[in-house]
Write a protein that holds these residues in place. Structure first.
Motif, PDB file in Angstrom:
ATOM      1  N   ALA A 178     -28.501 -25.424 -18.175  1.00 32.53           N
ATOM      2  CA  ALA A 178     -28.312 -24.877 -19.515  1.00 32.53           C
ATOM      3  C   ALA A 178     -29.180 -23.643 -19.719  1.00 32.53           C
ATOM      4  O   ALA A 178     -30.389 -23.782 -19.773  1.00 32.53           O
ATOM      5  CB  ALA A 178     -28.638 -25.935 -20.564  1.00 32.53           C
ATOM      6  N   PRO A 179     -28.549 -22.488 -19.808  1.00 27.62           N
ATOM      7  CA  PRO A 179     -27.141 -22.225 -19.556  1.00 27.62           C
ATOM      8  C   PRO A 179     -26.852 -22.284 -18.056  1.00 27.62           C
ATOM      9  O   PRO A 179     -27.760 -22.065 -17.246  1.00 27.62           O
ATOM     10  CB  PRO A 179     -26.937 -20.814 -20.115  1.00 27.62           C
ATOM     11  N   PRO A 180     -25.610 -22.548 -17.678  1.00 26.79           N
ATOM     12  CA  PRO A 180     -25.282 -22.708 -16.259  1.00 26.79           C
ATOM     13  C   PRO A 180     -25.538 -21.421 -15.466  1.00 26.79           C
ATOM     14  O   PRO A 180     -24.916 -20.396 -15.706  1.00 26.79           O
ATOM     15  CB  PRO A 180     -23.793 -23.038 -16.263  1.00 26.79           C
ATOM     16  N   GLU A 181     -26.498 -21.516 -14.541  1.00 22.90           N
ATOM     17  CA  GLU A 181     -26.894 -20.320 -13.793  1.00 22.90           C
ATOM     18  C   GLU A 181     -27.362 -20.691 -12.388  1.00 22.90           C
ATOM     19  O   GLU A 181     -28.094 -21.666 -12.213  1.00 22.90           O
ATOM     20  CB  GLU A 181     -28.029 -19.605 -14.530  1.00 22.90           C
ATOM     21  N   LEU A 182     -26.939 -19.900 -11.426  1.00 20.37           N
ATOM     22  CA  LEU A 182     -27.523 -19.950 -10.090  1.00 20.37           C
ATOM     23  C   LEU A 182     -28.767 -19.092 -10.197  1.00 20.37           C
ATOM     24  O   LEU A 182     -28.685 -17.870 -10.258  1.00 20.37           O
ATOM     25  CB  LEU A 182     -26.554 -19.407  -9.039  1.00 20.37           C
ATOM     26  N   ASP A 183     -29.928 -19.726 -10.262  1.00 25.70           N
ATOM     27  CA  ASP A 183     -31.171 -18.997 -10.492  1.00 25.70           C
ATOM     28  C   ASP A 183     -31.695 -18.391  -9.196  1.00 25.70           C
ATOM     29  O   ASP A 183     -32.148 -17.258  -9.187  1.00 25.70           O
ATOM     30  CB  ASP A 183     -32.212 -19.935 -11.109  1.00 25.70           C
ATOM     31  N   LEU A 184     -31.648 -19.146  -8.126  1.00 28.32           N
ATOM     32  CA  LEU A 184     -32.154 -18.675  -6.832  1.00 28.32           C
ATOM     33  C   LEU A 184     -31.184 -19.075  -5.738  1.00 28.32           C
ATOM     34  O   LEU A 184     -30.633 -20.171  -5.772  1.00 28.32           O
ATOM     35  CB  LEU A 184     -33.515 -19.327  -6.523  1.00 28.32           C
ATOM     36  N   LEU A 185     -31.011 -18.205  -4.765  1.00 30.84           N
ATOM     37  CA  LEU A 185     -30.290 -18.546  -3.541  1.00 30.84           C
ATOM     38  C   LEU A 185     -30.884 -17.662  -2.447  1.00 30.84           C
ATOM     39  O   LEU A 185     -30.817 -16.432  -2.532  1.00 30.84           O
ATOM     40  CB  LEU A 185     -28.789 -18.303  -3.642  1.00 30.84           C
TER      41      LEU A 185
ATOM     42  N   VAL B 212     -24.497 -15.824 -12.178  1.00 29.73           N
ATOM     43  CA  VAL B 212     -25.595 -15.390 -11.309  1.00 29.73           C
ATOM     44  C   VAL B 212     -25.809 -13.897 -11.516  1.00 29.73           C
ATOM     45  O   VAL B 212     -24.848 -13.122 -11.549  1.00 29.73           O
ATOM     46  CB  VAL B 212     -25.330 -15.712  -9.817  1.00 29.73           C
ATOM     47  N   VAL B 213     -27.068 -13.521 -11.726  1.00 25.44           N
ATOM     48  CA  VAL B 213     -27.457 -12.114 -11.750  1.00 25.44           C
ATOM     49  C   VAL B 213     -27.956 -11.821 -10.344  1.00 25.44           C
ATOM     50  O   VAL B 213     -28.934 -12.405  -9.889  1.00 25.44           O
ATOM     51  CB  VAL B 213     -28.542 -11.835 -12.815  1.00 25.44           C
ATOM     52  N   SER B 214     -27.258 -10.928  -9.667  1.00 28.23           N
ATOM     53  CA  SER B 214     -27.472 -10.715  -8.247  1.00 28.23           C
ATOM     54  C   SER B 214     -28.508  -9.647  -7.937  1.00 28.23           C
ATOM     55  O   SER B 214     -28.648  -8.659  -8.650  1.00 28.23           O
ATOM     56  CB  SER B 214     -26.139 -10.312  -7.606  1.00 28.23           C
ATOM     57  N   HIS B 215     -29.168  -9.859  -6.827  1.00 29.80           N
ATOM     58  CA  HIS B 215     -29.954  -8.821  -6.173  1.00 29.80           C
ATOM     59  C   HIS B 215     -28.927  -7.781  -5.722  1.00 29.80           C
ATOM     60  O   HIS B 215     -27.923  -8.154  -5.091  1.00 29.80           O
ATOM     61  CB  HIS B 215     -30.686  -9.489  -4.994  1.00 29.80           C
ATOM     62  N   PRO B 216     -29.087  -6.482  -6.045  1.00 34.05           N
ATOM     63  CA  PRO B 216     -28.031  -5.515  -5.740  1.00 34.05           C
ATOM     64  C   PRO B 216     -27.484  -5.564  -4.305  1.00 34.05           C
ATOM     65  O   PRO B 216     -26.255  -5.550  -4.130  1.00 34.05           O
ATOM     66  CB  PRO B 216     -28.675  -4.164  -6.073  1.00 34.05           C
ATOM     67  N   PRO B 217     -28.319  -5.673  -3.259  1.00 36.40           N
ATOM     68  CA  PRO B 217     -27.740  -5.718  -1.912  1.00 36.40           C
ATOM     69  C   PRO B 217     -26.925  -6.988  -1.612  1.00 36.40           C
ATOM     70  O   PRO B 217     -26.205  -7.028  -0.618  1.00 36.40           O
ATOM     71  CB  PRO B 217     -28.963  -5.646  -0.993  1.00 36.40           C
ATOM     72  N   ALA B 218     -27.031  -8.009  -2.447  1.00 38.67           N
ATOM     73  CA  ALA B 218     -26.296  -9.265  -2.206  1.00 38.67           C
ATOM     74  C   ALA B 218     -24.907  -9.261  -2.837  1.00 38.67           C
ATOM     75  O   ALA B 218     -24.165 -10.232  -2.704  1.00 38.67           O
ATOM     76  CB  ALA B 218     -27.103 -10.447  -2.731  1.00 38.67           C
ATOM     77  N   GLU B 219     -24.524  -8.173  -3.480  1.00 36.44           N
ATOM     78  CA  GLU B 219     -23.238  -8.128  -4.169  1.00 36.44           C
ATOM     79  C   GLU B 219     -22.077  -8.456  -3.228  1.00 36.44           C
ATOM     80  O   GLU B 219     -21.180  -9.231  -3.569  1.00 36.44           O
ATOM     81  CB  GLU B 219     -23.017  -6.760  -4.809  1.00 36.44           C
ATOM     82  N   GLY B 220     -22.071  -7.898  -2.033  1.00 32.02           N
ATOM     83  CA  GLY B 220     -20.994  -8.156  -1.079  1.00 32.02           C
ATOM     84  C   GLY B 220     -20.897  -9.623  -0.711  1.00 32.02           C
ATOM     85  O   GLY B 220     -19.799 -10.170  -0.588  1.00 32.02           O
TER      86      GLY B 220
ATOM     87  N   TRP C 250     -33.934  -1.417 -11.706  1.00 33.01           N
ATOM     88  CA  TRP C 250     -32.560  -1.098 -11.312  1.00 33.01           C
ATOM     89  C   TRP C 250     -31.588  -2.031 -12.015  1.00 33.01           C
ATOM     90  O   TRP C 250     -31.930  -3.142 -12.405  1.00 33.01           O
ATOM     91  CB  TRP C 250     -32.385  -1.211  -9.786  1.00 33.01           C
ATOM     92  N   ASP C 251     -30.368  -1.550 -12.186  1.00 32.46           N
ATOM     93  CA  ASP C 251     -29.296  -2.388 -12.733  1.00 32.46           C
ATOM     94  C   ASP C 251     -28.947  -3.459 -11.707  1.00 32.46           C
ATOM     95  O   ASP C 251     -29.051  -3.238 -10.501  1.00 32.46           O
ATOM     96  CB  ASP C 251     -28.050  -1.546 -13.009  1.00 32.46           C
ATOM     97  N   ARG C 252     -28.502  -4.623 -12.217  1.00 30.47           N
ATOM     98  CA  ARG C 252     -28.120  -5.722 -11.323  1.00 30.47           C
ATOM     99  C   ARG C 252     -26.725  -6.220 -11.674  1.00 30.47           C
ATOM    100  O   ARG C 252     -26.402  -6.388 -12.847  1.00 30.47           O
ATOM    101  CB  ARG C 252     -29.122  -6.872 -11.439  1.00 30.47           C
ATOM    102  N   PRO C 253     -25.897  -6.459 -10.648  1.00 32.47           N
ATOM    103  CA  PRO C 253     -24.557  -6.988 -10.903  1.00 32.47           C
ATOM    104  C   PRO C 253     -24.629  -8.435 -11.385  1.00 32.47           C
ATOM    105  O   PRO C 253     -25.455  -9.218 -10.923  1.00 32.47           O
ATOM    106  CB  PRO C 253     -23.858  -6.885  -9.556  1.00 32.47           C
ATOM    107  N   GLU C 254     -23.742  -8.753 -12.326  1.00 31.47           N
ATOM    108  CA  GLU C 254     -23.662 -10.114 -12.854  1.00 31.47           C
ATOM    109  C   GLU C 254     -22.320 -10.712 -12.439  1.00 31.47           C
ATOM    110  O   GLU C 254     -21.275 -10.081 -12.604  1.00 31.47           O
ATOM    111  CB  GLU C 254     -23.789 -10.092 -14.371  1.00 31.47           C
ATOM    112  N   PHE C 255     -22.390 -11.932 -11.890  1.00 32.27           N
ATOM    113  CA  PHE C 255     -21.199 -12.607 -11.378  1.00 32.27           C
ATOM    114  C   PHE C 255     -21.034 -13.958 -12.035  1.00 32.27           C
ATOM    115  O   PHE C 255     -21.944 -14.489 -12.659  1.00 32.27           O
ATOM    116  CB  PHE C 255     -21.326 -12.838  -9.859  1.00 32.27           C
TER     117      PHE C 255
ATOM    118  N   GLY D 243     -20.036  -8.249 -15.124  1.00 37.82           N
ATOM    119  CA  GLY D 243     -20.804  -7.243 -15.840  1.00 37.82           C
ATOM    120  C   GLY D 243     -21.974  -6.725 -15.035  1.00 37.82           C
ATOM    121  O   GLY D 243     -22.081  -6.953 -13.824  1.00 37.82           O
ATOM    122  N   THR D 244     -22.844  -6.031 -15.752  1.00 37.12           N
ATOM    123  CA  THR D 244     -24.052  -5.454 -15.169  1.00 37.12           C
ATOM    124  C   THR D 244     -25.211  -5.728 -16.112  1.00 37.12           C
ATOM    125  O   THR D 244     -25.088  -5.511 -17.321  1.00 37.12           O
ATOM    126  CB  THR D 244     -23.890  -3.930 -14.985  1.00 37.12           C
TER     127      THR D 244
END
Length: 165
Positions: free
Chosen positions: A83-90, A123-131, A153-158, A142-143
């Protein structure tokens, strides 16, 4: 949980993390090659503490053939916040990159989310992990804008969508 087999025929077990894993998970985060250079500040003082492990659903992928008194060599781990549903670390250990550990962890994450009654996990991603996130089925939603000086830096949101069984 029963061992799973990697493409390289190495058996892997995914188990719930316990407090004694905290130091090993912290070392994995701080030593991640994905956070070298401009990204080093993000993990420099990061700590995965026993309290974090007890509060959240943290799961560890371990090499079942390399068992030790601590339950096996850590190949990677993730943390699911409900809560809220999030992948915090991977994180996947540098030496285990490319062996399918990340894919196993994401598949496990989806199963855990489904069991918890979630229909999506952000999940809010580390930019190089977007792929990577795109390759395992995450959809960009989003971003998250930079927040200097902490995150310059901006981070991609998935979002991982978790359909019911």
């Amino acid at each position: 949980m029963s061992p799973r087999v990697l493409p390289a025929s190495r058996p892997v077990t995914i188990r719930r993390a316990v407090a004694r894993d905290a130091k090993r998970l912290t070392r994995l985060v701080r030593g991640s090659g994905a956070y070298e250079g401009e990204y080093a500040s993000m993990v420099a003082g990061y700590r995965v503490g026993p309290d974090y492990i007890e509060t959240h659903r943290v799961f560890v992928a371990v090499d079942a053939d390399d068992a030790d008194e601590q339950g096996g060599r850590v190949l990677g781990f993730y943390s699911l916040v409900l809560a809220p549903p999030e992948l915090d670390l991977l994180f996947v250990a540098d030496e285990a990159q490319g062996l399918g550990i990340g894919r196993l962890l994401v598949a496990h994450l989806r199963a855990e989310a489904r069991t918890a009654g979630l229909d999506r996990v952000e999940v809010v991603s580390h930019p190089p992990a977007e792929g990577f996130y795109r390759s395992v089925g995450a959809v960009r939603i989003g971003t998250v804008p930079a927040n200097p000086p902490a995150v310059p830096w901006d981070r991609p949101e998935f979002e991982f969508r978790v359909p019911p069984e």
